[in-house]
Write an enzyme that holds these catalytic residues in place. Structure first.
Site, PDB file in Angstrom:
ATOM      1  N   SER A   1       0.925  -0.988   0.050  1.00  0.00           N
ATOM      2  CA  SER A   1      -0.102  -0.118   0.116  1.00  0.00           C
ATOM      3  C   SER A   1       0.460   1.611  -0.378  1.00  0.00           C
ATOM      4  O   SER A   1       0.719   2.416  -0.238  1.00  0.00           O
ATOM      5  CB  SER A   1      -0.793  -0.287   1.330  1.00  0.00           C
ATOM      6  OG  SER A   1      -0.041   0.079   2.087  1.00  0.00           O
TER       7      SER A   1
ATOM      8  N   HIS B   1     -42.177  20.989 -10.712  1.00  0.00           N
ATOM      9  CA  HIS B   1     -41.639  20.450 -11.854  1.00  0.00           C
ATOM     10  C   HIS B   1     -40.712  20.919 -13.576  1.00  0.00           C
ATOM     11  O   HIS B   1     -41.473  20.700 -14.540  1.00  0.00           O
ATOM     12  CB  HIS B   1     -43.152  19.490 -12.713  1.00  0.00           C
ATOM     13  CG  HIS B   1     -43.635  19.250 -11.474  1.00  0.00           C
ATOM     14  ND1 HIS B   1     -43.941  17.767 -11.026  1.00  0.00           N
ATOM     15  CD2 HIS B   1     -45.003  19.608 -10.480  1.00  0.00           C
ATOM     16  CE1 HIS B   1     -44.934  17.366 -10.438  1.00  0.00           C
ATOM     17  NE2 HIS B   1     -44.532  18.927  -9.421  1.00  0.00           N
TER      18      HIS B   1
ATOM     19  N   SER C   1     -15.045  26.157 -27.293  1.00  0.00           N
ATOM     20  CA  SER C   1     -15.236  24.268 -28.284  1.00  0.00           C
ATOM     21  C   SER C   1     -14.273  24.333 -28.625  1.00  0.00           C
ATOM     22  O   SER C   1     -13.874  25.948 -29.451  1.00  0.00           O
ATOM     23  CB  SER C   1     -16.413  24.552 -28.541  1.00  0.00           C
ATOM     24  OG  SER C   1     -16.524  23.442 -29.535  1.00  0.00           O
TER      25      SER C   1
ATOM     26  N   LYS D   1     -18.786  28.993 -28.893  1.00  0.00           N
ATOM     27  CA  LYS D   1     -19.738  28.236 -28.020  1.00  0.00           C
ATOM     28  C   LYS D   1     -18.443  29.449 -26.481  1.00  0.00           C
ATOM     29  O   LYS D   1     -17.540  29.359 -26.286  1.00  0.00           O
ATOM     30  CB  LYS D   1     -19.202  26.821 -27.969  1.00  0.00           C
ATOM     31  CG  LYS D   1     -19.741  26.021 -28.738  1.00  0.00           C
ATOM     32  CD  LYS D   1     -21.553  26.659 -28.396  1.00  0.00           C
ATOM     33  CE  LYS D   1     -22.010  25.064 -27.372  1.00  0.00           C
ATOM     34  NZ  LYS D   1     -21.717  23.847 -27.958  1.00  0.00           N
TER      35      LYS D   1
ATOM     36  N   GLU E   1     -20.670  21.264 -14.736  1.00  0.00           N
ATOM     37  CA  GLU E   1     -20.577  20.328 -15.367  1.00  0.00           C
ATOM     38  C   GLU E   1     -19.744  18.991 -14.361  1.00  0.00           C
ATOM     39  O   GLU E   1     -19.557  18.089 -13.944  1.00  0.00           O
ATOM     40  CB  GLU E   1     -20.185  19.996 -16.870  1.00  0.00           C
ATOM     41  CG  GLU E   1     -21.355  20.460 -17.671  1.00  0.00           C
ATOM     42  CD  GLU E   1     -21.368  20.498 -18.966  1.00  0.00           C
ATOM     43  OE1 GLU E   1     -20.001  20.439 -19.504  1.00  0.00           O
ATOM     44  OE2 GLU E   1     -22.398  21.256 -19.794  1.00  0.00           O
TER      45      GLU E   1
HETATM   46  N1  ARG Z   1      -0.923  -1.240   4.606  1.00  0.00           N
HETATM   47  C1  ARG Z   1      -1.972  -1.873   5.936  1.00  0.00           C
HETATM   48  C2  ARG Z   1      -3.145  -1.763   5.679  1.00  0.00           C
HETATM   49  O1  ARG Z   1      -3.181  -0.564   4.584  1.00  0.00           O
HETATM   50  C3  ARG Z   1      -1.175  -1.833   7.336  1.00  0.00           C
HETATM   51  C4  ARG Z   1      -2.167  -2.961   8.668  1.00  0.00           C
HETATM   52  C5  ARG Z   1      -1.018  -3.911   7.864  1.00  0.00           C
HETATM   53  N2  ARG Z   1      -1.285  -4.809   9.279  1.00  0.00           N
HETATM   54  C6  ARG Z   1      -1.237  -6.725   8.677  1.00  0.00           C
HETATM   55  N3  ARG Z   1      -1.659  -6.864   9.884  1.00  0.00           N
HETATM   56  N4  ARG Z   1      -1.191  -7.057   7.402  1.00  0.00           N
HETATM   57  O2  ARG Z   1      -4.443  -1.351   6.715  1.00  0.00           O
END
Ligand code: ARG
Length: 463
Positions: free
Chosen positions: A23, A156, A277, A283, A290
């Site tokens: 992550s 409406h 545009s 335009k 939007e």
């Molecule tokens: N990268 C993990 C998360 O985003 C952190 C916690 C990970 N814990 C574990 N026991 N793998 O949640």
């Protein structure tokens, strides 16, 4: 380098599995909060004697250096580090050796990640609150400036009754007031410290959770360790609040798009919020409005994504939860920016008096008041409604307005017109007469604005 948790493993993860599992690509955004959480944890370990003073000092000093190096762009992360927690810990140990290895005493990544996210959450939602408060201030100001300006009120998408621009803007104000109250409520519940929950069941060390709670500025420690590492309710509540608020943004944006259209021309959205545009030279497109409408979709997606991630996950921590961060980051960024842009767009919008007046003249918007006037002269409302309905039909067939009808025309519809008088049906008169609490009369809108100002002042003081 082997993973920090590598003790019981023989094989390393294949590169693409490591990539999939990591992550760090997105949670590096939490580095400041991760370091704050670790510094508070280290200070508590030192205070309780779980580590020595010297170890505590070394850890905290090195964490601050790491913070600076990351801020200065000196650090490159890699997927082998998996996440920001292990990346920081690895850097710490590389810098101070054995003392660094003690930081994770009485802590798991399961409570650590929750500390980081909650800290981040409390900080970012405060910034969103600030944006919402500023939007409300602009709405109040704009409503005050346009208290008397007439505009068409629709039901409406048909001309219904005239209202003032100020009144219409104050309707938006109420929507965002509810959003602010919702966000404050979510923040109140989220303001808890999960640090000290360990992996799921607490710890055998004599930790001091009140101390870390104080150091990190949370309201209280979480009550139950198993819940603390498993709970993502506050993010879901936040995403729900964001989705509702973006729905409001989208409705306003839609009104701006059609008010600005060639057909309505009620407003001129400022050039700064329009684009041309590539093919049609004439335009001037309301792209920003939007896009505000479009951005709403992704925030709905964020909410549904996390609800679905959490559904059916057993207690306590599961890796599924790693999927909580991207929707949260996305909703924070999208909501915050949208509110800021919407505010500026509203502030710079000009109302086109002549065009609005042209629209006010059509659609028989005085019909309700016509019927009300007959009712005041003794005709039951249902009958008045029917009589005026027939008057409208006659006008439509002749392509004229109420005021163009002759006495004989009215007598042919109902003989009681002999004694009935027809009131002032000017749009101004109609608006001014709607003095009921919550109505559109400028005097009543003035009251709404005052109440709004008092409320907003209270919110600002409480922040
Ligand atoms: N990268 C993990 C998360 O985003 C952190 C916690 C990970 N814990 C574990 N026991 N793998 O949640």
């Amino acid at each position: 380098m082997p993973n920090l948790w590598g003790g019981r493993f023989e094989d390393e993860m294949a590169a693409e599995v490591a990539e999939f599992n990591a992550s760090i690509g997105f949670d590096k955004r939490l580095y400041g909060c991760d370091i704050d959480g670790s510094a508070a944890h280290a200070a508590m370990l030192r205070e309780t004697g779980i580590i020595t003073n010297d170890e505590g000092d070394k850890i905290i000093g090195a964490l601050e250096e790491i913070r600076r190096d990351i801020a200065d762009g000196k650090i490159t992360f890699n997927v082998r580090q998996e996440d920001i927690h292990m990346a920081v810990e690895e850097m710490l140990t590389a810098r101070i050796g054995d003392a660094g290895k003690k930081l994770h005493t009485a802590r798991s990544r399961n409570d650590q990640v929750q500390v980081d996210v909650r800290l981040f959450f409390m900080r970012e939602t405060e910034a969103i609150l600030e944006e919402l408060i500023q939007l409300e201030a602009v709405l109040l100001e704009h409503a005050d400036d346009n208290r008397e300006e007439l505009i068409v009120g629709f039901t409406h998408m048909q001309h219904a009754q005239p209202v003032t621009v100020g009144f219409h803007l104050m309707a938006y104000f109420q929507m965002f007031r509810r959003d602010i109250e919702r966000l404050i409520d979510v923040r109140r519940r989220a303001d808890k410290n999960p640090l000290g929950s360990g992996a799921l069941s607490g710890t055998t060390y004599p930790i001091d959770r009140d101390m870390t709670t104080r150091l990190l500025g949370f309201g209280a420690p979480t009550e139950n360790a198993m819940d603390a590492v498993s709970d993502r309710d506050y993010i879901i509540e936040f995403l729900a609040a964001a989705a509702i608020s973006m729905m409001h943004v989208s409705r306003i944006a839609e009104e701006f798009v059609y008010w600005n259209s060639s057909e309505f021309k009620f407003i001129a959205i400022d050039d700064a919020f329009c684009t041309g545009s590539s093919m049609m030279p004439q335009k001037r497109n309301p792209d920003v409005a939007e896009l505000l409408r479009g951005k709403t979709g992704r925030v709905y997606g964020d909410l549904v994504a996390l609800l679905t991630v959490m559904k059916g996950t057993p207690l306590s921590f599961n890796k599924d939860f790693q999927e909580d961060k991207e929707p949260m980051f996305d909703a924070i960024d999208t909501w915050k920016t949208s509110i800021k842009i919407l505010r500026e767009m509203i502030r710079k919008t000009r109302y086109r008096r002549d065009e609005i007046d042209r629209h006010l003249a059509v659609g028989f918007m005085g019909a309700t008041d016509f019927a009300d006037a007959l009712t005041r002269q003794g005709i039951p409302f249902r009958e008045s409604h029917n009589i005026v309905g027939r008057v409208v039909k006659l006008c439509e067939s002749r392509g004229c307005d109420f005021k163009d009808l002759k006495k004989d025309d009215l007598l042919a519809i109902d003989p009681r017109f002999e004694r009935l008088t027809i009131p002032d049906l000017s749009m101004r008169g109609i608006v001014n007469a709607r003095k009921s609490f919550g109505g559109t009369a400028p005097s009543e809108v003035e009251r709404q604005i005052k109440t709004g100002q008092t409320w907003l002042e209270g919110i600002k003081r409480a922040q």
